[in-house]
Design an enzyme around this catalytic site. Structure first.
Site, PDB file in Angstrom:
ATOM      1  N   ASP A 175     -13.330 -23.320  12.965  1.00  0.00           N
ATOM      2  CA  ASP A 175     -12.158 -23.108  13.796  1.00  0.00           C
ATOM      3  C   ASP A 175     -11.672 -24.477  14.260  1.00  0.00           C
ATOM      4  O   ASP A 175     -12.488 -25.370  14.531  1.00  0.00           O
ATOM      5  CB  ASP A 175     -12.489 -22.224  15.001  1.00  0.00           C
ATOM      6  CG  ASP A 175     -11.236 -21.671  15.658  1.00  0.00           C
ATOM      7  OD1 ASP A 175     -10.877 -20.518  15.359  1.00  0.00           O
ATOM      8  OD2 ASP A 175     -10.607 -22.393  16.459  1.00  0.00           O
ATOM      9  N   ALA A 233      -4.817 -12.550   6.324  1.00  0.00           N
ATOM     10  CA  ALA A 233      -4.126 -13.246   7.418  1.00  0.00           C
ATOM     11  C   ALA A 233      -2.668 -13.524   7.079  1.00  0.00           C
ATOM     12  O   ALA A 233      -1.764 -12.825   7.549  1.00  0.00           O
ATOM     13  CB  ALA A 233      -4.873 -14.533   7.759  1.00  0.00           C
ATOM     14  N   ASP A 258      -4.293  -8.923   1.256  1.00  0.00           N
ATOM     15  CA  ASP A 258      -3.521  -7.862   1.909  1.00  0.00           C
ATOM     16  C   ASP A 258      -2.153  -8.382   2.328  1.00  0.00           C
ATOM     17  O   ASP A 258      -1.378  -7.638   2.933  1.00  0.00           O
ATOM     18  CB  ASP A 258      -4.300  -7.363   3.146  1.00  0.00           C
ATOM     19  CG  ASP A 258      -3.647  -6.176   3.831  1.00  0.00           C
ATOM     20  OD1 ASP A 258      -3.280  -5.213   3.133  1.00  0.00           O
ATOM     21  OD2 ASP A 258      -3.483  -6.213   5.077  1.00  0.00           O
ATOM     22  N   GLU A 263       7.505  -8.776   0.750  1.00  0.00           N
ATOM     23  CA  GLU A 263       6.985  -7.420   0.688  1.00  0.00           C
ATOM     24  C   GLU A 263       8.098  -6.436   0.324  1.00  0.00           C
ATOM     25  O   GLU A 263       9.088  -6.372   1.029  1.00  0.00           O
ATOM     26  CB  GLU A 263       6.353  -7.035   2.025  1.00  0.00           C
ATOM     27  CG  GLU A 263       5.165  -7.895   2.393  1.00  0.00           C
ATOM     28  CD  GLU A 263       4.519  -7.470   3.696  1.00  0.00           C
ATOM     29  OE1 GLU A 263       5.008  -6.520   4.346  1.00  0.00           O
ATOM     30  OE2 GLU A 263       3.525  -8.091   4.073  1.00  0.00           O
ATOM     31  N   HIS A 281      -0.532  -4.692   2.720  1.00  0.00           N
ATOM     32  CA  HIS A 281      -0.456  -5.100   4.136  1.00  0.00           C
ATOM     33  C   HIS A 281      -0.869  -3.946   5.063  1.00  0.00           C
ATOM     34  O   HIS A 281      -0.122  -3.521   5.947  1.00  0.00           O
ATOM     35  CB  HIS A 281       0.950  -5.586   4.496  1.00  0.00           C
ATOM     36  CG  HIS A 281       0.950  -6.532   5.657  1.00  0.00           C
ATOM     37  ND1 HIS A 281       1.896  -7.510   5.828  1.00  0.00           N
ATOM     38  CD2 HIS A 281       0.115  -6.655   6.731  1.00  0.00           C
ATOM     39  CE1 HIS A 281       1.661  -8.198   6.941  1.00  0.00           C
ATOM     40  NE2 HIS A 281       0.573  -7.685   7.495  1.00  0.00           N
ATOM     41  N   GLY A 283      -3.858  -4.053   6.874  1.00  0.00           N
ATOM     42  CA  GLY A 283      -4.915  -4.485   7.781  1.00  0.00           C
ATOM     43  C   GLY A 283      -4.832  -3.837   9.154  1.00  0.00           C
ATOM     44  O   GLY A 283      -5.824  -3.326   9.686  1.00  0.00           O
TER      45      GLY A 283
END
Length: 309
Positions: A175, A233, A258, A263, A281, A283
Site C-alpha cells: 500500500d 478495481a 471484472d 462497458e 462489473h 463486484g
C-alpha cells in the site's frame, strides 16, 4: 417539488429501490433517464441541467457536462470511485461529490477470491468444454500454502487479505501508505511492490488508478512465473497488451477481470484468450452491497441538499 434528482446506476435505474422513497418523501422528483444502462454524454447534456442532484453510476462525468449543469448541487456515487468524474470542474462549480465508502467492499472482496479459486482450478475452461460435449480434466492448484499478493490495502484489500488467510494462504500486501495497525492473525506482512510481485502466486488489485498502469510490461518482468492476476478495481491499472504477452509466454498462468475501460467492452484479443476470465462489473452487484450503497448514496444526497439554500 424541491427539485429533480437523476438516478443512473444500472442496479437502480430499471427497477428502482425502496431507499429512493426517502428522496420522494423529502419532496424531490426522481428521474431515471436511461433505464438499465449508462447514460451517454449527449444524454447527460440533456437531463442534467434540470437536476439538483445526481445519483451516479460509473459513467464519465466531464467538465463539458458539468458546465451545463448549473443547478446541480451534488453528485452522489453508489460506490467509492471518483476517477470518472472531473473533480476539478465539480469543485470550480461548487458541486459536492460524495461516495458510498465501504458499501461494496465485501462484495468486491468475495468476487476477487471467487475468481482466484475458479482460475486456479480452471473452472471456466472445464465448464465450457464439458458443455461442448468434451470430457477434459485439467489439473488445478490448491491455494493453501500459497502466497497471495494484495496491492492496495484499503477496505476491500483488507477483506481479501483476511479471506486469503482463512484459506490457509500467506498474504503479502503493498500500500502506498501502509497502516501498521492492520495486523490480521496469520502469515501477513506489508512489503514493497517489487517483493510482492516476485513472491506472490496470486496478485489481486485493490488500489486507485495512477498515472501509469501498476501492471505493465516492466512490472511483469518481476512477476513470479506462473502467477495468476486478478483485477476487480479499475481497468487502467493493467496494460492489456502486456498481460496478453505475459499469458502467451507463460509468465502469467491466467488473468481475471471484472472491470473494463468501456462497458460493454470492445472485443479484444486479450478478452478472447482461453486463460482469461471476465465478469461484467459485478463486484459490488450483490443484494447486500446494492442495499448498503443505495442507502449511503441517498443519505449523502439528503445531507448535502438539506445544507444548501
Amino acid at each position: 417539488m424541491t427539485g429533480i434528482i437523476a438516478v443512473t446506476p444500472r442496479a437502480l435505474s430499471q427497477g428502482g429501490h425502496r431507499a429512493l422513497a426517502a428522496l420522494e418523501a423529502a419532496g424531490y422528483e426522481i428521474l431515471f433517464p436511461t433505464p438499465g444502462r449508462q447514460p451517454t454524454r449527449e444524454e447527460q447534456l440533456r437531463f442534467l441541467p434540470t437536476c439538483v442532484g445526481y445519483l451516479a453510476g460509473v459513467e464519465p462525468i466531464s467538465r463539458e457536462v458539468l458546465t451545463t449543469a448549473r443547478g446541480l448541487k451534488v453528485i452522489s456515487r453508489n460506490g467509492v470511485g471518483t476517477d470518472a468524474i472531473d473533480l476539478d470542474a465539480a469543485a470550480e462549480f461548487g458541486i459536492a461529490v460524495e461516495t458510498a465508502a465501504g458499501a461494496n467492499a465485501q462484495g468486491v472482496a468475495e468476487l476477487a477470491v471467487t475468481l482466484m479459486l475458479a482460475g486456479l482450478r480452471q473452472v471456466p475452461t472445464q465448464d465450457a468444454t464439458l458443455k461442448a460435449g468434451r470430457w477434459q480434466r485439467l489439473e488445478g492448484r490448491e491455494v493453501a500454502g500459497r502466497i497471495l499478493g494484495v496491492i492496495g490495502c484499503g477496505q476491500i484489500g483488507r477483506r481479501v487479505a483476511r479471506l486469503g488467510l482463512g484459506l490457509g494462504m500467506s498474504v503479502r500486501a503493498f500500500d502506498a501508505v501502509p497502516d501498521p495497525s492492520f495486523a490480521p492473525a496469520g502469515d501477513f506482512s506489508f512489503t514493497t511492490l517489487e517483493d510482492l510481485l516476485a513472491q506472490a502466486d496470486v496478485v489481486t488489485l485493490h488500489c486507485p488508478p495512477a498515472a501509469r498502469p501498476v501492471i505493465d510490461k516492466e512490472a511483469l518482468t518481476t512477476v513470479k512465473p506462473g502467477a495468476y492476476l486478478i483485477n476487480t478495481a479499475r481497468s487502467a491499472l493493467v496494460d492489456d497488451e502486456a498481460v496478453r504477452q505475459a499469458l502467451a509466454d507463460g509468465t502469467l498462468a491466467g488473468y481475471a477481470t471484472d472491470v473494463f475501460g468501456q462497458e460493454p467492452p470492445d472485443p479484444r484479443e486479450l478478452h478472447r484468450h482461453p486463460r482469461v476470465t471476465m465478469t461484467p462489473h459485478i463486484g459490488g452487484y450483490t443484494k447486500e452491497s446494492v442495499e448498503r450503497a443505495t442507502r449511503a448514496a441517498v443519505e449523502n444526497l439528503l445531507r448535502v441538499l438539506s445544507a444548501r439554500p
